[in-house]
Write an enzyme that holds these catalytic residues in place. Structure first.
Site, PDB file in Angstrom:
ATOM      1  N   HIS A  58       0.833  -1.192   0.000  1.00  0.00           N
ATOM      2  CA  HIS A  58       0.000   0.000   0.000  1.00  0.00           C
ATOM      3  C   HIS A  58       0.874   1.250   0.000  1.00  0.00           C
ATOM      4  O   HIS A  58       2.081   1.199   0.260  1.00  0.00           O
ATOM      5  CB  HIS A  58      -0.927  -0.001   1.212  1.00  0.00           C
ATOM      6  CG  HIS A  58      -2.027  -1.011   1.103  1.00  0.00           C
ATOM      7  ND1 HIS A  58      -3.062  -1.102   2.009  1.00  0.00           N
ATOM      8  CD2 HIS A  58      -2.258  -1.991   0.189  1.00  0.00           C
ATOM      9  CE1 HIS A  58      -3.882  -2.087   1.663  1.00  0.00           C
ATOM     10  NE2 HIS A  58      -3.411  -2.637   0.566  1.00  0.00           N
ATOM     11  N   GLU A  60       1.078   3.776   2.033  1.00  0.00           N
ATOM     12  CA  GLU A  60       1.710   4.087   3.315  1.00  0.00           C
ATOM     13  C   GLU A  60       2.947   3.223   3.544  1.00  0.00           C
ATOM     14  O   GLU A  60       3.968   3.693   4.068  1.00  0.00           O
ATOM     15  CB  GLU A  60       0.712   3.870   4.464  1.00  0.00           C
ATOM     16  CG  GLU A  60      -0.554   4.698   4.351  1.00  0.00           C
ATOM     17  CD  GLU A  60      -1.709   3.942   3.693  1.00  0.00           C
ATOM     18  OE1 GLU A  60      -2.829   4.028   4.202  1.00  0.00           O
ATOM     19  OE2 GLU A  60      -1.441   3.256   2.677  1.00  0.00           O
ATOM     20  N   SER A 176     -17.012   1.014 -40.417  1.00  0.00           N
ATOM     21  CA  SER A 176     -16.820   1.689 -39.131  1.00  0.00           C
ATOM     22  C   SER A 176     -15.343   1.880 -38.797  1.00  0.00           C
ATOM     23  O   SER A 176     -15.017   2.539 -37.810  1.00  0.00           O
ATOM     24  CB  SER A 176     -17.498   0.901 -38.006  1.00  0.00           C
ATOM     25  OG  SER A 176     -16.992  -0.416 -37.936  1.00  0.00           O
ATOM     26  N   TRP A 178     -11.773   3.405 -40.027  1.00  0.00           N
ATOM     27  CA  TRP A 178     -11.758   3.937 -38.670  1.00  0.00           C
ATOM     28  C   TRP A 178     -12.413   5.306 -38.738  1.00  0.00           C
ATOM     29  O   TRP A 178     -12.068   6.122 -39.587  1.00  0.00           O
ATOM     30  CB  TRP A 178     -10.340   4.064 -38.137  1.00  0.00           C
ATOM     31  CG  TRP A 178      -9.626   2.773 -38.037  1.00  0.00           C
ATOM     32  CD1 TRP A 178      -8.737   2.256 -38.931  1.00  0.00           C
ATOM     33  CD2 TRP A 178      -9.744   1.831 -36.983  1.00  0.00           C
ATOM     34  NE1 TRP A 178      -8.271   1.054 -38.491  1.00  0.00           N
ATOM     35  CE2 TRP A 178      -8.875   0.770 -37.289  1.00  0.00           C
ATOM     36  CE3 TRP A 178     -10.481   1.780 -35.803  1.00  0.00           C
ATOM     37  CZ2 TRP A 178      -8.722  -0.343 -36.456  1.00  0.00           C
ATOM     38  CZ3 TRP A 178     -10.330   0.687 -34.978  1.00  0.00           C
ATOM     39  CH2 TRP A 178      -9.470  -0.360 -35.298  1.00  0.00           C
ATOM     40  N   ARG A 192      -8.094   1.423 -21.754  1.00  0.00           N
ATOM     41  CA  ARG A 192      -8.356   0.021 -21.415  1.00  0.00           C
ATOM     42  C   ARG A 192      -7.453  -0.481 -20.296  1.00  0.00           C
ATOM     43  O   ARG A 192      -7.859  -1.300 -19.471  1.00  0.00           O
ATOM     44  CB  ARG A 192      -8.172  -0.857 -22.657  1.00  0.00           C
ATOM     45  CG  ARG A 192      -9.252  -0.703 -23.709  1.00  0.00           C
ATOM     46  CD  ARG A 192      -8.910  -1.505 -24.937  1.00  0.00           C
ATOM     47  NE  ARG A 192      -9.850  -1.293 -26.043  1.00  0.00           N
ATOM     48  CZ  ARG A 192      -9.615  -1.635 -27.293  1.00  0.00           C
ATOM     49  NH1 ARG A 192      -8.443  -2.208 -27.612  1.00  0.00           N
ATOM     50  NH2 ARG A 192     -10.511  -1.411 -28.227  1.00  0.00           N
ATOM     51  N   ASP A 208     -16.332  -6.638 -36.158  1.00  0.00           N
ATOM     52  CA  ASP A 208     -15.039  -5.965 -36.071  1.00  0.00           C
ATOM     53  C   ASP A 208     -13.898  -6.838 -35.567  1.00  0.00           C
ATOM     54  O   ASP A 208     -12.737  -6.514 -35.801  1.00  0.00           O
ATOM     55  CB  ASP A 208     -15.146  -4.735 -35.164  1.00  0.00           C
ATOM     56  CG  ASP A 208     -16.088  -3.678 -35.711  1.00  0.00           C
ATOM     57  OD1 ASP A 208     -16.287  -3.662 -36.939  1.00  0.00           O
ATOM     58  OD2 ASP A 208     -16.624  -2.889 -34.914  1.00  0.00           O
ATOM     59  N   LEU A 212      -9.461  -5.746 -28.057  1.00  0.00           N
ATOM     60  CA  LEU A 212      -9.861  -5.277 -26.725  1.00  0.00           C
ATOM     61  C   LEU A 212      -8.712  -5.304 -25.726  1.00  0.00           C
ATOM     62  O   LEU A 212      -8.925  -5.497 -24.528  1.00  0.00           O
ATOM     63  CB  LEU A 212     -11.051  -6.093 -26.185  1.00  0.00           C
ATOM     64  CG  LEU A 212     -12.302  -6.116 -27.063  1.00  0.00           C
ATOM     65  CD1 LEU A 212     -13.376  -6.979 -26.426  1.00  0.00           C
ATOM     66  CD2 LEU A 212     -12.821  -4.710 -27.294  1.00  0.00           C
ATOM     67  N   GLU A 294     -17.708  -0.883 -24.784  1.00  0.00           N
ATOM     68  CA  GLU A 294     -17.261  -0.352 -26.072  1.00  0.00           C
ATOM     69  C   GLU A 294     -18.258  -0.650 -27.190  1.00  0.00           C
ATOM     70  O   GLU A 294     -17.890  -0.701 -28.356  1.00  0.00           O
ATOM     71  CB  GLU A 294     -15.873  -0.909 -26.415  1.00  0.00           C
ATOM     72  CG  GLU A 294     -14.767  -0.358 -25.534  1.00  0.00           C
ATOM     73  CD  GLU A 294     -13.414  -0.354 -26.206  1.00  0.00           C
ATOM     74  OE1 GLU A 294     -13.356  -0.274 -27.447  1.00  0.00           O
ATOM     75  OE2 GLU A 294     -12.404  -0.429 -25.492  1.00  0.00           O
TER      76      GLU A 294
END
Length: 366
Positions: A58, A60, A176, A178, A192, A208, A212, A294
């Site tokens: 962490h 700290e 689509s 680009w 992402r 597509d 990802l 997305e």
């Protein structure tokens, strides 16, 4: 009075430093919170630390290790209450007490029921002065996804889309790629890396075949494919960089289905598909605290119309596509009553390459 204002300004200055350090954890700390910490003595920085990855030390701990014996008598600034329980790491409150820190300044109380004031109470019992709620609004904003996840057991949902200025995500012929620029795509890859999971619908997968992934900009999120029928291309997603793929479906015939490179999960649906709230419950139970949707238009509409979107990230390209049959950002039923339409607030706009990025929070309509 001036003295008091100077003290407040000083506290805020060092808390701002803590907040800026906390941002370093965006690419790996979730589902843990984003936390930064600084140790200060005689108004000079002694050491600093951030929580960088889930399961790692962490903030700290990192700051106290860097300070060593110099921590004794110092002030410790941290944007989130130090933990007081054993998790993947020991309690930070115990380490702070042993370090000899004289005062702890906290941005916000931890909403986790395992902590929620217990860390502050432990410090005070040990004789350490504790000041709370310094830059609390900023601290809560930074950890808004953690707050939702820990209190509602659901991920914080970002809805991202790339579209033309007239709101089209594809042409009438289905093109689509680009719409937006290479700069916007690179920005999306980095986005992402800040997510635990990225979700698309089966139609987007078929059309597509997106990877990802973060494309090397950081960790890869879990890839979630949503399909009512369970009919999707094989493999479920392109094999890439060891990414994990989950297929969520509502076809009873596929309850035991398995495919290479993907885990399949059955969730009961209805005539409209799988209720989005049920999907969020499932993902939250599996440790997903930040979810990026997305698209495409049908999946985005289902999430929005189910009141399940917390924040939008729209990439607008300087192009006009038009056409009645062209796919829009939202292809659902829409909202007949404007009073029921979700309101977007805290809008921010910035330019990237030739494109615009619009970011805003969704105000729930209850």
């Amino acid at each position: 009075m001036i003295h008091g204002q100077e003290i407040k300004a000083n506290h805020e200055k060092w808390m701002n430093r803590s907040l800026s350090l906390a941002i370093q954890g965006l690419n790996g700390a979730s589902p843990n919170p984003y936390v930064g910490c600084v140790l200060v003595k005689n108004n000079r920085l002694i050491s600093k630390g951030a929580h960088l990855r889930f399961g790692g030390p962490h903030a700290e701990v990192n700051a106290l290790r860097a300070a060593g014996p110099k921590a004794r008598g110092s002030k410790l600034y941290v944007n989130l209450e130090p933990c007081s329980h054993w998790g993947k790491t020991p309690p930070c409150a115990d380490l702070i007490i042993r370090s000899g820190v004289s005062q702890v300044i906290v941005g916000m109380v931890d909403p986790n029921p395992l902590v929620r004031g217990k860390g502050i109470a432990a410090l005070r019992r040990a004789g350490i002065r504790v000041l709370t709620r310094i830059r609390s609004k900023e601290a809560m904003d930074l950890n808004r996804s953690f707050i939702k996840y820990i209190t509602q057991k659901q991920p914080y949902v970002y809805l991202k889309t790339a579209c033309s200025l007239d709101g089209k995500i594809g042409s009438v012929s289905g093109q689509s790629k680009w719409i937006t620029s290479a700069e916007s795509r690179a920005y999306s890859h980095g986005l992402r890396s800040q997510m635990d999971a990225v979700l698309i619908g089966a139609n987007t997968l078929r059309k597509d075949r997106p990877s990802l992934t973060s494309h090397g900009q950081g960790r890869n999120p879990v890839r979630v494919i949503l399909t009512a029928s369970g009919q999707i291309p094989s493999p479920a997603a392109p094999p890439d960089q060891g990414s994990v793929t989950w297929v969520i479906h509502s076809n009873p015939s596929f309850k035991l289905k398995t495919t290479p490179g993907a885990e399949w999960f059955y969730l009961p649906g209805n005539s409209k598909g799988i209720p989005f709230a049920r999907i969020l419950d499932f993902l939250g139970n599996r440790g997903i605290s930040r979810l990026l949707i997305e698209g495409g238009g049908t999946t985005s509409a289902a999430a929005l119309e189910s009141n399940c979107v917390d924040e939008i990230i729209f990439f607008y390209a300087p192009i006009l596509i038009g056409g009645k049959g062209a796919k829009s950002v939202f292809d659902g039923n829409g909202f007949k009553d404007l009073l029921q339409a979700p309101k977007v607030q805290d809008l921010k706009i910035k330019k990237i390459g030739p494109d615009l990025i619009l970011n805003g929070r969704i105000r729930s309509q209850g």
